[in-house]
Design an enzyme around this catalytic site. Structure first.
Site, PDB file in Angstrom:
ATOM      1  CD  GLU A  49      53.776  46.092  23.978  1.00  0.00           C
ATOM      2  OE1 GLU A  49      53.572  44.989  24.537  1.00  0.00           O
ATOM      3  OE2 GLU A  49      54.103  46.196  22.771  1.00  0.00           O
ATOM      4  CG  PHE A 111      48.906  44.185  10.313  1.00  0.00           C
ATOM      5  CD1 PHE A 111      48.728  42.876  10.767  1.00  0.00           C
ATOM      6  CD2 PHE A 111      50.102  44.835  10.612  1.00  0.00           C
ATOM      7  CE1 PHE A 111      49.726  42.237  11.494  1.00  0.00           C
ATOM      8  CE2 PHE A 111      51.097  44.196  11.329  1.00  0.00           C
ATOM      9  CZ  PHE A 111      50.908  42.893  11.777  1.00  0.00           C
ATOM     10  CD  GLN A 112      50.790  45.062  14.693  1.00  0.00           C
ATOM     11  OE1 GLN A 112      51.379  46.122  14.488  1.00  0.00           O
ATOM     12  NE2 GLN A 112      51.343  44.026  15.317  1.00  0.00           N
ATOM     13  CE  LYS A 161      54.071  53.716   9.768  1.00  0.00           C
ATOM     14  NZ  LYS A 161      54.322  52.325   9.373  1.00  0.00           N
ATOM     15  CG  MET A 473      45.043  37.488  49.649  1.00  0.00           C
ATOM     16  SD  MET A 473      45.123  37.530  51.451  1.00  0.00           S
ATOM     17  CE  MET A 473      45.922  39.107  51.733  1.00  0.00           C
TER      18      MET A 473
HETATM   19  C1  LIG Z   1      46.441  40.039  37.802  1.00  0.00           C
HETATM   20  C2  LIG Z   1      45.802  39.417  38.982  1.00  0.00           C
HETATM   21  N1  LIG Z   1      45.265  38.173  38.888  1.00  0.00           N
HETATM   22  C3  LIG Z   1      44.687  37.598  39.976  1.00  0.00           C
HETATM   23  C4  LIG Z   1      44.612  38.256  41.163  1.00  0.00           C
HETATM   24  C5  LIG Z   1      43.943  37.617  42.358  1.00  0.00           C
HETATM   25  N2  LIG Z   1      44.909  37.426  43.462  1.00  0.00           N
HETATM   26  C6  LIG Z   1      45.023  38.282  44.505  1.00  0.00           C
HETATM   27  S1  LIG Z   1      46.233  37.863  45.564  1.00  0.00           S
HETATM   28  C7  LIG Z   1      46.621  36.494  44.674  1.00  0.00           C
HETATM   29  C8  LIG Z   1      47.719  35.565  45.108  1.00  0.00           C
HETATM   30  C9  LIG Z   1      49.051  36.209  45.098  1.00  0.00           C
HETATM   31  O1  LIG Z   1      50.016  35.208  45.239  1.00  0.00           O
HETATM   32  P1  LIG Z   1      51.535  35.560  45.328  1.00  0.00           P
HETATM   33  O2  LIG Z   1      51.920  36.508  44.248  1.00  0.00           O
HETATM   34  O3  LIG Z   1      52.333  34.319  45.398  1.00  0.00           O
HETATM   35  O4  LIG Z   1      51.629  36.382  46.710  1.00  0.00           O
HETATM   36  P2  LIG Z   1      51.248  35.914  48.210  1.00  0.00           P
HETATM   37  O5  LIG Z   1      49.785  36.162  48.404  1.00  0.00           O
HETATM   38  O6  LIG Z   1      51.596  34.465  48.327  1.00  0.00           O
HETATM   39  O7  LIG Z   1      52.075  36.793  49.079  1.00  0.00           O
HETATM   40  C10 LIG Z   1      45.799  36.390  43.546  1.00  0.00           C
HETATM   41  C11 LIG Z   1      45.864  35.275  42.569  1.00  0.00           C
HETATM   42  C12 LIG Z   1      45.147  39.562  41.199  1.00  0.00           C
HETATM   43  N3  LIG Z   1      45.081  40.322  42.299  1.00  0.00           N
HETATM   44  N4  LIG Z   1      45.747  40.102  40.119  1.00  0.00           N
END
Ligand SMILES: Cc1ncc(C[n+]2csc(CCOP(=O)(O)OP(=O)(O)O)c2C)c(N)n1
Length: 569
Positions: A49, A111-112, A161, A473
């Site tokens: 979802e 439930f749910q 529902k 990042m």
């Molecule tokens: C759902 C979620 N969890 C954690 C983060 C923290 N976060 C920001 S950038 C990043 C790394 C992204 O890595 P990747 O998808 O491999 O892309 P890259 O930066 O290597 O281009 C993370 C973990 C986030 N933005 N969103």
């Protein structure tokens, strides 16, 4: 005519112009799923979802219309939450319809059962629990009206529902929706417009800060006229990219944490900032105490609560950006701000030689190469949907967007896993567009299950995985601020080519720059979804970078000069 609540849901949606919804069935929404078969609405079965709410959001961002997702109660509804929060922070109009347990079971931990209106209260523009079949049609109409009017946003309608199962004599409601106390369209006060015009005419070093409001208000043409009359250069927020043509001589590019160095320098030297449909997010301002202290500020915003929220302004113009620009343009003097533009050109300084594209040829593949080549090869015309991370910033820096609604990205919440499902939504909004998903190896794995949706629906999107073997990042922050202690960021991935093939799709691997063009051409020529696994340099970083909360002038720059040939790449 006699109609059940379940039928009324689709009756209203058809009248609202909805022809596609994204969802996943379950017990509490089964009556609605049973009746959808009788209506001209395409249902896209997602694999999770979260994907449904991102698809509705991607559809909304690409089309400007309201996107719709559907889920059952409890876990179905809570799985929508990340997509709802993403839409909320980026003001994206979506309507989420969730089934709820029967009204006599409410509050019994049935439930749910989850109190989804309670859960989503802080992340929706508005939400409703409907327990009476009589209320379904008026509530859904209000939901669409609220989602799309004023500052757009997500609205959730939770329907029990028993309300879906009950029948009534149904007359489709007519006329305008009226909500006492809700005033979505306002016009800036005339005396404030005049004050703003005086500030604009007097300014010697003004800058426009173009935000997403330009795109949302369909104000790109008006912004162009305003710029051509006043000669004021334009800096864009991430979500504002495409609101002003990137190839226009007065377009400076992106501001903020990973903005161009000269744009941030120019903001700090400006004597006037004209902020259009943006909200002075911390990624844009850095340290608020030292932010643009020499500048007077005009803020045009549809949402009154944004004015003076983060940055104190001299003139606040509450209203639609397009409408407000139309009021400003005739009063402003025709001007050429040559000396200021020259000064900004001087600020560009050594930025060009620091550009990674200036590296002499070696056999390494950089993400910047991929983005730059993708821009050239698609003639800048593709609709690009990005995920979150380094690749998102490289896309913003190297893919020049000249048109609005051609970049779909999660800005405010920064949601990894957004890109692939949002691109599926965009696919339905823009059947003619060439769509590229730009995603990291980390974010891709969060929602890669939606490849299966692409295969089932026969959709054509191109997925460019910028595969650096890291959560890039975060690794970059560890490199800069945590002494290169790479905690939990090296990431092993499945073979993305085989993953695509396992879904009956096509996979291509690219390891050298000279292979990019061939891969792009092959992806375009291949029917269905194609995954291109770009194996890029593992430890490259996005420059420049304003450390979180630092002064905009305190940027970490790419070590310079990386090459002195000055030749074109
Ligand atoms: C759902 C979620 N969890 C954690 C983060 C923290 N976060 C920001 S950038 C990043 C790394 C992204 O890595 P990747 O998808 O491999 O892309 P890259 O930066 O290597 O281009 C993370 C973990 C986030 N933005 N969103």
């Amino acid at each position: 005519m006699k109609r059940t609540g379940a039928q009324i849901i689709w009756e209203v949606l058809v009248r609202e112009g909805v022809d596609v919804v994204f969802g996943y069935p379950g017990g509490a929404i089964m009556p609605a799923y049973d009746t959808i078969l009788g209506y001209p609405i395409r249902h896209v079965l997602v694999r999770h979802e979260q994907g449904a709410s991102h698809m509705a959001d991607g559809y909304a961002r690409a089309s400007g219309k309201v996107g719709v997702c559907v889920a059952t109660s409890g876990p179905g509804a809570t799985n929508l939450v990340t997509g709802i929060a993403t839409a909320m922070l980026d003001s994206s109009p979506i309507v989420c319809i969730t089934g709820q347990v029967s009204s006599k079971l409410l509050g019994t931990d049935a439930f749910q059962e989850t109190d989804i209106t309670g859960v989503t209260l802080p992340i929706t523009k508005h939400n409703y629990l409907v327990t009476d079949v009589q209320d379904i049609a008026p509530t859904l109409r209000e939901a669409f009206y609220i989602a799309r009017s004023g500052r757009p946003g997500p609205v959730l309608v939770d329907i029990t529902k028993d309300a879906q199962q009950a029948s009534i004599d149904f007359e489709p409601p007519k006329g305008e929706v009226r909500l006492p106390g809700y005033r979505p369209s306002q016009h800036a006060v005339q005396t404030d417009i005049e004050k703003a015009i005086d500030l604009i005419d007097e300014a010697e070093r003004p800058l426009i800060l173009a935000g997403q409001g330009i795109v949302r208000a369909e104000a790109t043409r008006e912004l162009l006229s305003f710029v051509e009359k006043t000669g004021i250069p334009v800096a864009s927020t991430l979500l504002g990219l495409g609101g002003f043509p990137a190839t226009h001589p007065l377009s400076l590019g992106m501001m903020g944490m990973h903005g161009e160095a000269w744009v941030n320098n120019a903001i700090q030297e400006a004597d006037l900032l004209i902020a259009l449909g943006m909200r002075f997010d911390d990624r844009v301002t850095g340290n608020l105490k030292t932010y643009a202290v020499k500048a007077k500020k005009i803020h045009v915003e549809i949402d009154r609560s944004e004015i003076n929220k983060n940055v104190k302004v001299d003139v606040g113009l509450i209203g639609d950006v397009r409408d407000t620009l139309l009021s400003l343009i005739p009063g402003c003097k025709q001007r050429n701000r040559g000396p200021w533009v020259e000064r900004i050109n001087l600020l560009k300084g050594d930025s060009a030689v620091r550009d990674i594209q200036q590296l002499p040829y070696n056999d390494k593949l950089y993400a910047a190469h991929v983005m730059h080549d993708l821009w050239r090869l698609t003639d800048g015309k593709a609709l690009v949907v990005t995920d979150v991370g380094q690749h998102q910033m490289w896309e913003a820096q190297y893919y020049k967007h000249d048109h609005p609604r051609k970049l779909v990205t999660s800005g405010g919440l920064g949601t990894m896993g957004f890109a692939l499902p949002a691109a599926i939504g965009a696919r339905f909004a823009k059947p003619e567009d060439e769509i590229w998903v730009v995603v990291g190896d980390g974010g891709f794995q969060m929602t890669a299950c939606e490849l299966s949706t692409c295969a089932q629906e026969g959709l054509k999107v191109h997925v460019a995985v910028i595969n650096n073997g890291y959560l890039g990042m975060v690794r970059q922050w560890q490199e800069f601020f945590y002494n290169r202690r790479y905690s939990a960021t090296p990431m092993r991935s499945p073979d993305f080519v085989k993953l695509a093939e396992a879904h009956g799709l096509t996979g291509i691997r690219v390891t050298k720059r000279e292979e990019i063009a061939g891969a792009v051409e092959r992806a375009r020529a291949t029917p269905g979804t194609v995954v291109v696994d770009f194996r890029v340099e593992q430890e490259d970083s996005v420059y420049p970078m304003v450390p979180a909360g630092a002064d905009l002038n305190d940027m970490i720059r790419r070590p310079s000069p990386i090459v002195e040939t000055g030749e074109d790449p």
